[in-house]
Design a protein around this motif. Structure first.
Motif, short mmCIF file in Angstrom:
data_model
loop_
_atom_site.label_atom_id
_atom_site.label_comp_id
_atom_site.label_asym_id
_atom_site.label_seq_id
_atom_site.Cartn_x
_atom_site.Cartn_y
_atom_site.Cartn_z
N THR A 271 22.18 21.30 -5.02
CA THR A 271 22.34 21.81 -3.81
C THR A 271 23.01 23.38 -4.36
O THR A 271 24.20 24.02 -3.78
N TYR A 308 22.40 26.05 1.87
CA TYR A 308 23.35 25.13 0.63
C TYR A 308 24.13 25.27 0.80
O TYR A 308 24.84 24.39 -0.29
N SER A 309 25.09 26.53 0.73
CA SER A 309 26.34 26.10 1.02
C SER A 309 26.80 25.66 2.17
O SER A 309 26.25 25.62 2.95
N MET A 310 27.93 24.15 1.62
CA MET A 310 28.55 24.02 3.85
C MET A 310 28.73 24.88 4.32
O MET A 310 28.71 24.56 5.31
N ASP A 311 29.62 26.01 4.11
CA ASP A 311 29.98 26.52 5.14
C ASP A 311 29.35 27.78 5.70
O ASP A 311 29.24 27.79 7.14
N ARG A 322 25.87 18.13 5.99
CA ARG A 322 26.86 18.01 4.85
C ARG A 322 26.20 16.59 3.47
O ARG A 322 26.57 17.37 2.51
N ARG A 327 20.82 19.53 3.32
CA ARG A 327 19.83 20.64 3.18
C ARG A 327 19.18 21.05 2.59
O ARG A 327 18.06 21.87 2.46
N ARG B 159 42.10 33.73 7.13
CA ARG B 159 41.57 33.05 6.70
C ARG B 159 40.98 33.18 4.90
O ARG B 159 40.28 34.82 5.10
N TYR B 165 31.29 27.29 -3.29
CA TYR B 165 29.52 27.25 -3.19
C TYR B 165 29.72 27.82 -4.59
O TYR B 165 31.21 27.33 -5.51
N SER B 166 28.01 27.15 -5.19
CA SER B 166 28.15 27.29 -7.14
C SER B 166 27.84 29.19 -7.56
O SER B 166 28.14 29.92 -6.73
N PHE B 169 25.74 30.66 -7.71
CA PHE B 169 25.65 32.67 -6.08
C PHE B 169 26.00 33.93 -6.91
O PHE B 169 25.55 34.93 -6.59
N PRO B 190 26.16 24.81 -11.83
CA PRO B 190 25.46 24.70 -10.63
C PRO B 190 26.79 24.15 -10.32
O PRO B 190 26.41 23.36 -8.55
N MET B 214 31.85 23.06 -7.35
CA MET B 214 32.18 23.22 -5.80
C MET B 214 32.32 22.01 -5.52
O MET B 214 32.25 21.00 -5.70
N GLU B 215 32.09 22.72 -3.93
CA GLU B 215 32.26 21.76 -2.87
C GLU B 215 31.05 20.29 -2.64
O GLU B 215 31.87 18.88 -2.44
N THR B 216 29.98 20.95 -3.15
CA THR B 216 28.86 19.09 -3.29
C THR B 216 28.40 18.97 -4.60
O THR B 216 27.44 19.26 -4.86
N ASN B 218 26.41 17.91 -7.35
CA ASN B 218 25.64 16.66 -8.77
C ASN B 218 25.63 16.71 -9.74
O ASN B 218 25.22 17.66 -10.60
#
Lengths: 378, 258
Positions: A271, A308-311, A322, A327, B159, B165-166, B169, B190, B214-216, B218
């Motif tokens: 992701t 692929y970003s959550m935002d 999520r 994604r 905000r 994100y990774s 980017f 990544p 990062m947020e998710t 792997n």
């Protein structure tokens, strides 16, 4: 930008000096000439001032998650395939300020950034990337939601295409019907012809601008032998494609939205967003509003984003995609299937960048095939 | 109309190297503007003069490594309307959280000839383990542009634009060639949050993960890649075990390779 001009009577032959003058004339016309250059272990797009800036005898080796530049042994200037970047980074830059606002007491004024006057000549655009420009035109060049900055840059651009003499390991333009021959969408196309004793380019004009440019450089009419030689080169490239997309991917994807396979891909998918950022047609952006410390100046910036970003899928209450599986599915299903509904064309051009530049080598052609083969088991 | 009261800013230090606070002083061009926008009420690295609380915004650097600091952070929280942690120590426990994977008494015995006055908790923990945190700004050290963004957002009631994100980017936007794909170099990009300004990959170095997960992330998939690129278990473990070793996704992944 180029209108369709299928007239083939403008085929002529130029040599290396001719290519040098082609670059020179474009520069004299005020174009910034952009071409792939061997830099940081890859063919990176950058400004060139003459043929001395072009890579000589360099090939690439591409596979899932793998890219290496290797010596080709010869004199060829265009012996490599698509590099890590699409031309979109010039037509649709990664970060762009849309406007800035200035506070004056209780009121404020908006200063819109002036329209782009960038004038690019793209040298070495492959057929897949011509298709990518056509795809992005459908996204950006329309009312009312089009993008005037993209349209301005595109209208100002001069496109020199190159017919591919070698298929890359992750190329599949044949199965996307986008290459390897540059059919239209260019001002001038070149096919590199190399023999023991000569190094020339078969040049073809694809637009009025292209005709005018070729008239200004030294050239001679192409012989029948040269024209059939050029055809043979492109046919040979077509026969040696590294990959193949399944037929009817549009409907295969649409039928498989609930497949178990998405979880299997998600085990590998980082992701990280790389596939979308290297894709020459992916166009999603985010908009950020920023202020300075005093609050006197505010700016709105547009930046490349990714599904692929959550935002990206954040709506009231949270992100709706999520899971990595959701994604990846969103990306490939949009690219291969929903794009048809939305823009009347596939979002995939067969350049293979998403395969090569996925660090873990997830292969869009392989995933589509796995989904199709899974249907046979039902 | 009277001038609106300026926001009172405090900067606090816990177990850390001071590098993140220094990022604030590094905002050379913006420092005067900042001093105009806020009242710098407590910032010992910049001035001995301090103003008593309460504070509108507290920036907290460093991790909690002893019982004294565990109490001190509670007092700071009570005096702060908003509390923002800055840097890998404050947000993840920092490099000193390497001790979380060993026995702290062994380190003390090795380092100090007379450890009588050394009082250390068994683990180095981030501030959010102790008090409510309003925003966490990552990095080892933090990026000064991101710090200004957080301060600007705080002062303007919006905000902050700090994406989770990774790091990929940042490479792709900048046009940096992927070091994993083009060189086979191990890279935490990544699985690491963007924000550093793309410091290492442009110099053909893999990302060290300074900005934490990062947020998710792997990590399992990435570790598979490290393995196939020739890294043994210890090497894979050590890649995750640095400035953000105790951030949960990195901690769990490194423990899988212990």
């Amino acid at each position: 930008m180029t209108s369709r001009h299928p007239n083939t009577q403008h085929k002529s032959v130029i040599d290396a000096d001719g290519l040098q003058s082609l670059i020179g004339v474009l520069r004299d016309e005020g174009y910034q000439v952009i071409a792939p250059r061997a830099s940081d272990d890859a063919m990176v797009l950058g400004q060139v001032n003459g043929i001395e800036d072009l890579p000589v005898g360099v090939r690439d080796e591409q596979d899932g998650g793998h890219y290496r530049l290797v010596p080709g042994g010869g004199r060829a200037l265009f012996e490599y395939g698509p590099g890590p970047q699409g031309w979109k980074r010039y037509l649709y830059p990664p970060e762009e300020r849309l406007w800035r606002a200035r506070r004056h007491g209780e009121s404020f004024t908006i200063e819109e950034d002036s329209q782009s006057t960038d004038k690019y000549a793209f040298l070495g655009v492959r057929a897949c990337d011509l298709r990518a420009m056509e795809v992005q035109d459908k996204v950006f060049d329309r009312e009312p939601q089009g993008d005037p900055r993209y349209v301005a840059r595109r209208k100002n651009a001069f496109v020199v295409a190159v017919n591919c003499a070698r298929a890359g390991g992750t190329c599949f333009c044949v199965s996307m019907a986008s290459g390897p021959r540059a059919k239209d969408g260019f001002d001038v196309s070149l096919t590199e012809l190399i023999d023991d004793d000569r190094h020339v380019f078969l040049a073809e004009a694809g637009s009025k601008k292209g005709v005018e440019l070729l008239e200004r450089i030294d050239r001679r009419p192409a012989s029948d032998t040269e024209m059939s030689r050029a055809d043979a080169i492109v046919s040979q490239t077509a026969e040696s494609m590294g990959r193949e997309m399944i037929a009817d991917a549009e409907h295969v994807l649409a039928r498989n939205l609930e497949s178990d396979h998405w979880e299997t891909v998600a085990d590998r998918c980082l992701t990280c967003g790389n596939c979308t950022l290297v894709c020459p047609t992916c166009f999603c952006t985010t908009v950020e509003d920023v202020t300075d410390l005093s609050g006197a100046i505010a700016e709105r910036w547009r930046k490349w984003d990714s599904c692929y970003s959550m935002d990206f899928s954040y709506i009231h209450g949270g992100s709706i995609r999520r899971e990595g599986a959701a994604r990846y599915r969103q990306w490939i299903a949009h690219k291969l299937s929903f794009w048809h509904e939305q823009f009347g064309i596939s979002g995939c051009v067969g350049c293979g960048r998403c395969i090569t530049w996925c660090p873990v080598g997830i292969d869009i052609t392989e995933e589509a095939r796995t989904l199709r083969d899974g249907e046979k088991d039902l | 109309m009277p001038e609106p009261r300026k926001a009172k800013l405090a900067v606090w230090k816990f177990a850390s190297c001071d590098g993140c606070q220094l990022s604030l002083l590094d905002c050379e061009d913006e420092l005067l503007e900042l001093a105009g926008a806020v009242e710098i009420a407590h910032f010992l690295e910049a001035s001995r003069a301090t103003v008593r609380g309460p504070y509108d915004l507290s920036l907290v650097e460093g991790s909690i490594t002893n019982s004294h600091d565990a109490e001190r952070i509670q007092k700071i929280r009570r005096q702060s309307k908003s509390l923002v942690t800055i840097g890998a120590c404050a947000t993840a426990g920092g490099i000193q959280a390497l001790r979380n994977f060993a026995k702290v008494d062994d380190f003390i015995a090795t380092v100090y000839a007379h450890p009588t006055y050394i009082e250390a908790l068994a683990k180095s923990t981030p501030i959010h383990d102790h008090v409510r945190v309003d925003f966490e700004l990552r990095g080892c050290p933090i990026d000064r542009r991101q710090l200004l963004e957080v301060l600007g957002a705080f002062l303007n009631g919006r905000r902050p634009n700090i994406p989770a994100y990774s790091e990929c980017f940042e490479c792709k936007r900048r046009g940096t060639v992927c070091v994993m794909v083009a060189r086979g170099t191990p890279c935490l990009g990544p699985v690491t949050q963007a924000g550093c300004g793309n410091l290492c990959p442009p110099h053909q170095r893999g990302c060290y993960g300074c900005f934490g997960p990062m947020e998710t992330p792997n990590t399992a998939s990435l570790s598979g890649w490290f393995g196939s690129a020739g890294a043994d278990q210890a090497k894979i473990r050590d890649l995750y075990r640095s400035f953000n070793a105790a951030a949960a996704p990195f901690r769990r992944e490194s423990e899988r390779h212990d």
